[in-house]
Design an enzyme around this catalytic site. Sequence first.
Site, PDB file in Angstrom:
ATOM      1  CG  ASP A  11      -2.048   0.873   1.208  1.00  0.00           C
ATOM      2  OD1 ASP A  11      -2.030   1.802   0.389  1.00  0.00           O
ATOM      3  OD2 ASP A  11      -2.990   0.665   1.991  1.00  0.00           O
ATOM      4  CG  ASP A 119      -3.448   3.746  -2.890  1.00  0.00           C
ATOM      5  OD1 ASP A 119      -4.362   2.926  -3.084  1.00  0.00           O
ATOM      6  OD2 ASP A 119      -3.424   4.505  -1.911  1.00  0.00           O
ATOM      7  CD  GLU A 120      -5.749  -1.093  -1.345  1.00  0.00           C
ATOM      8  OE1 GLU A 120      -5.560  -2.008  -0.563  1.00  0.00           O
ATOM      9  OE2 GLU A 120      -6.641  -0.243  -1.204  1.00  0.00           O
TER      10      GLU A 120
END
EC number: 2.7.7.7
Length: 387
Positions: A11, A119-120
């Site tokens: 993350d 974003d992860e």
Amino acid sequence: MAVRRVIAHLDADAFYATCHELLDPSLRGRPVIVGGSGPRSIVTTASYPARRFGVGSAMPMSRALRLCPGAVVIPPDRELYTTTSRRVWELVGAALLDAGAVYEGEDGPIAHLEQAGIDEAYAELVQIEKPLAFLRGLIADVREQTGIQLSAGISPSRLISKISSDLEKPAAFVVLSREQALERLAGRPLSIVPGIGPKAAETLAQLGFRTLADLTRADPAMLLQTFGESRGSWLAQVADLSVDVPLQPVRRRKSISSEHTFEEDVGPDPATGTGAPAPLREQIEKMAAEVAEAARRRSFRGRNVAVKIRTGDWRTYTRATTLPDYTDDAALITAEAVRLWEQHRPPEPVRLLGVRLGAFEHVERHERAAGDASGDDASPQLRLALE
DNA sequence: TCTGGGGTCCTAGGACCC
DNA sequence: TCTGGGGTCCTAGGACCC
């Protein structure tokens, strides 16, 4: 017994804010808030210095600025995030492939990686001999080459890894077995579990379950009774952290949408006295054209068009129609959206309008006839959810 | 403190067919 | 005179996530 897994949840720390800091290093160390500037805008991401003032995601910008008047407010730049995200996950994917963390897809081997947002992502490291050393090296490489700091949670399941990566941010590197997680998380509120939102947390609290330890004392039959078959059995497995869903490295987008919240509610047209003010129809036309354009860009053709309406009292309606054929034709999609809007426009002032295209060709074909591999775009793994 | 915009998944119910 | 059971397709609403 379940197959042994080594799942990493990766993350990016304060991703949007960090993207801007990389473009403008003078922002580093300062309270940065990414979000709109209109009266109804909210915080998309706050940098860690801003978080120390109590600013958090999804908070109204007005409140955020009251908490942190010195913050630098930056409007979101989707293209910047998409570009940066692609660099990060391509790097991670290449390293996984290289190290032997491989998933056999229909079109050949790809990295055993599931992107879960811009974003992860989750990675399956079971095939790697020294997964922790590999991961430390990878995180250092990503930071060096992109400037993005990844936090990591490593455990036998995606649920535990996801919770773990959040425990020591930023730059977390948390490794937990299921037993260790049960011990460490016992006193934590149930809201730390992804999938338990405000409503479920409230229902559970009323039943006397506030922490993970509380939930282990819940009768599974009661959970099934209260939450239904699917969610009830899921909650029972959350209690002992035994939820285990395999990674899905290949995922297909199911809809494309565009929506807009007006700075003030738009009421009936004062000139005509009817609920058909021109700005609303123009907004529908504009968003329908955007959706059609986005579909064409990706070579997606859909046959379900929906319009979303939120009135000033926060009630939300959707009205959908299924077309006889799949289409990416802007004029056709716009005509359908406008027709739905004209047929269902409410008399009340309107706060939000949206248009959505769904039921895509390749998705339906894939779901209906397993084994039919046509209709894919190239490199599906890198063209995921939020691009 | 009045709540964006992009998505996914689940449930319930109706229409329709066999 | 009141009526089954299963399956599919579709719509609408809502919870949830980033």
